[in-house]
Design an enzyme around this catalytic site. Structure first.
Site, PDB file in Angstrom:
ATOM      1  N   LYS A   1      58.918  42.731 -79.316  1.00 54.63           N
ATOM      2  CA  LYS A   1      58.336  43.606 -78.396  1.00 54.63           C
ATOM      3  C   LYS A   1      57.307  42.616 -77.341  1.00 54.63           C
ATOM      4  CE  LYS A   1      54.640  45.914 -80.125  1.00 54.63           C
ATOM      5  NZ  LYS A   1      53.752  47.001 -80.136  1.00 54.63           N
TER       6      LYS A   1
ATOM      7  N   LYS B   1      51.324  42.103 -88.872  1.00 52.45           N
ATOM      8  CA  LYS B   1      49.898  41.354 -88.515  1.00 52.45           C
ATOM      9  C   LYS B   1      49.382  40.777 -89.725  1.00 52.45           C
ATOM     10  CE  LYS B   1      49.133  44.432 -84.747  1.00 52.45           C
ATOM     11  NZ  LYS B   1      48.079  45.450 -84.023  1.00 52.45           N
TER      12      LYS B   1
ATOM     13  N   LYS C   1      50.622  42.735 -76.328  1.00 50.15           N
ATOM     14  CA  LYS C   1      49.292  42.315 -75.856  1.00 50.15           C
ATOM     15  C   LYS C   1      48.495  41.066 -76.446  1.00 50.15           C
ATOM     16  CE  LYS C   1      46.838  46.821 -75.858  1.00 50.15           C
ATOM     17  NZ  LYS C   1      46.640  46.997 -77.197  1.00 50.15           N
TER      18      LYS C   1
HETATM   19  P1  ATP Z   1      49.065  44.588 -80.339  1.00 52.14           P
HETATM   20  O1  ATP Z   1      49.940  43.959 -79.589  1.00 52.14           O
HETATM   21  O2  ATP Z   1      47.695  44.145 -80.115  1.00 52.14           O
HETATM   22  O3  ATP Z   1      49.466  45.090 -81.505  1.00 52.14           O
HETATM   23  P2  ATP Z   1      50.432  46.595 -78.458  1.00 52.14           P
HETATM   24  O4  ATP Z   1      50.761  45.787 -77.339  1.00 52.14           O
HETATM   25  O5  ATP Z   1      51.434  46.856 -79.380  1.00 52.14           O
HETATM   26  O6  ATP Z   1      49.071  45.856 -79.313  1.00 52.14           O
HETATM   27  P3  ATP Z   1      49.203  49.324 -78.599  1.00 52.14           P
HETATM   28  O7  ATP Z   1      47.840  49.327 -78.205  1.00 52.14           O
HETATM   29  O8  ATP Z   1      49.239  48.971 -80.225  1.00 52.14           O
HETATM   30  O9  ATP Z   1      49.614  47.856 -78.060  1.00 52.14           O
HETATM   31  O10 ATP Z   1      49.972  50.264 -78.103  1.00 52.14           O
HETATM   32  C1  ATP Z   1      49.685  51.117 -76.952  1.00 52.14           C
HETATM   33  C2  ATP Z   1      51.135  52.000 -76.850  1.00 52.14           C
HETATM   34  O11 ATP Z   1      51.844  51.293 -76.063  1.00 52.14           O
HETATM   35  C3  ATP Z   1      51.743  52.367 -77.826  1.00 52.14           C
HETATM   36  O12 ATP Z   1      52.090  53.870 -77.707  1.00 52.14           O
HETATM   37  C4  ATP Z   1      52.875  51.555 -78.186  1.00 52.14           C
HETATM   38  O13 ATP Z   1      54.154  52.154 -78.671  1.00 52.14           O
HETATM   39  C5  ATP Z   1      53.064  51.169 -76.683  1.00 52.14           C
HETATM   40  N1  ATP Z   1      53.778  49.807 -76.383  1.00 52.14           N
HETATM   41  C6  ATP Z   1      53.089  48.717 -76.844  1.00 52.14           C
HETATM   42  N2  ATP Z   1      53.903  47.701 -76.734  1.00 52.14           N
HETATM   43  C7  ATP Z   1      55.189  48.159 -76.060  1.00 52.14           C
HETATM   44  C8  ATP Z   1      56.391  47.736 -75.461  1.00 52.14           C
HETATM   45  N3  ATP Z   1      56.422  46.388 -75.612  1.00 52.14           N
HETATM   46  N4  ATP Z   1      57.133  48.140 -75.255  1.00 52.14           N
HETATM   47  C9  ATP Z   1      57.133  49.774 -74.909  1.00 52.14           C
HETATM   48  N5  ATP Z   1      56.058  50.455 -75.445  1.00 52.14           N
HETATM   49  C10 ATP Z   1      54.888  49.670 -76.126  1.00 52.14           C
END
Ligand code: ATP
Ligand code: LTN
Length: 327
Positions: free
Chosen positions: A193, A111, A196
């Protein structure tokens, strides 16, 4: 009975990755455990957020938790900024953290790399706030996706560091990973990965995507050209990712999937993956529509914050005494 805590940031629209990696496991644990699920809006502001959007997404995320099966009679659902003990303990955990260990976090590095010369200090101090979230509730288990392993390690280190310095105040929490499919990868760059905050919307299935969009995105997902449905993360990351998704939504093993698609090509496979994903997401979307405008949503969050605060205040009081922050 275990105490469970987890949080999701209202930093964008929830994805299939969030659902399969985290959210789906939350409601499975609400029977027989003491569960706290949080909309971590103060974590979201570690990168710039538009105020009206942040407000809206906070409410949307709460509605999604409920749509995904969370029962407010069983689990406590609340918004982080409504329980001030989180940032209060977060500051204390920041004072116990070393800059070196925070700089080693991959989420920080990823980030920070996107912010040029203006890296918000809150991005660096993100893990001690996450530790505070978890430790305030004397949490035993934290269900998260596997990208959060490093943050869970530092949470445990900080809890142990505190206990060693000031006496046994915190329970040391364990990470709880889901089964296969805990890490859903980007549909366009399957070695990254699914996230969002990805700018490429075709790389991501959002929980609230219309079925026809889900189908389109999955059909256009990056794959190799040998047309064989076979699991091999190194050589075939795209197909392996779709197999993980399919396995997670249908409960089929990779072996079963390989057998069933042995004489079928990617076209048929992708269509079936899309249908399976849609059938899991459609009921969630219907419940979401019912919840988002309902006045009960506010009541649930108000009561959730009260319940969370009652628990958090007990731990925080112990912390203040342990470290001499009292008159
Ligand atoms: P950002 O992209 O804004 O960093 P994020 O999509 O990684 O956000 P978070 O709010 O940080 O989402 O994560 C919420 C939960 O979803 C966490 O437990 C994280 O481990 C899980 N998670 C996020 N992306 C994935 C993915 N691609 N596969 C599995 N689990 C995920
Ligand atoms: N760091 C997590 C979100 C998060 C969290 C938490 C998860 C903040 N506080 C406490 C579990 C418990 C993320 O980026 N996915």
């Amino acid at each position: 009975m275990s105490i469970i805590f987890s949080g999701i940031q209202p930093s964008g629209e929830l994805t299939l990755g969030n659902y399969l990696g985290a959210l789906r496991n939350f409601s499975k644990m609400q029977d027989g455990n003491e569960c706290y699920y949080c909309v971590v809006n103060q974590h979201a502001i570690t990168v710039p957020q538009e105020p009206a959007m942040l407000h809206e997404r906070t409410r949307q995320l709460a509605a999604i938790y409920l749509a995904a099966g969370l029962d407010p009679q069983k689990a406590t659902l609340f918004v982080q900024s409504e329980v001030p003990e989180h940032v209060q303990l977060g500051w204390i955990m920041t004072t116990l953290s070393y800059v070196g260990e925070l700089e080693r976090m991959t989420q920080y590095k990823d980030k920070a790399a996107k912010r040029g010369d203006s890296i918000p200090a809150g991005l660096l101090a993100y893990p001690p706030l996450m530790a505070a979230d978890i430790l305030l509730y004397q949490t035993n288990l934290v269900p998260v996706g596997d990208d959060q392993k490093q943050h869970m390690e530092i949470t445990r280190d900080l809890a142990q560091r505190f206990n060693r310095l000031y006496g046994e105040v915190f329970t040391i929490p364990d990470i709880l990973l889901g089964q296969d499919g805990t890490r859903v990868m980007s549909l366009q760059e399957p070695t990254k990965k699914m996230s969002k905050s990805d700018e490429n919307r075709t790389a991501t299935v959002y929980l609230l995507d219309a079925p026809k969009d889900i189908e389109k995105k999955i059909k256009r997902a990056q794959t190799d050209s040998d047309n064989a449905v076979r699991y091999d993360v190194q050589a075939k990351p795209g197909i392996s990712n779709l197999m993980d998704i399919f396995a997670a939504v249908t409960d089929k093993s990779h072996e079963t999937i390989e057998r069933e698609y042995a004489d079928k090509g990617y076209g048929t496979f992708k269509k079936d993956v899309a249908d399976a994903v849609v059938s899991v997401l459609e009921p969630i979307q219907q419940r979401y529509e019912e919840m988002i405008g309902a006045p009960e949503l506010d009541e649930i969050l108000t009561q959730g914050a009260e319940k969370a605060r009652a628990k958090a205040a007990v731990t925080y009081e112990k912390v203040l005494h342990a470290i001499g922050l009292y008159r």
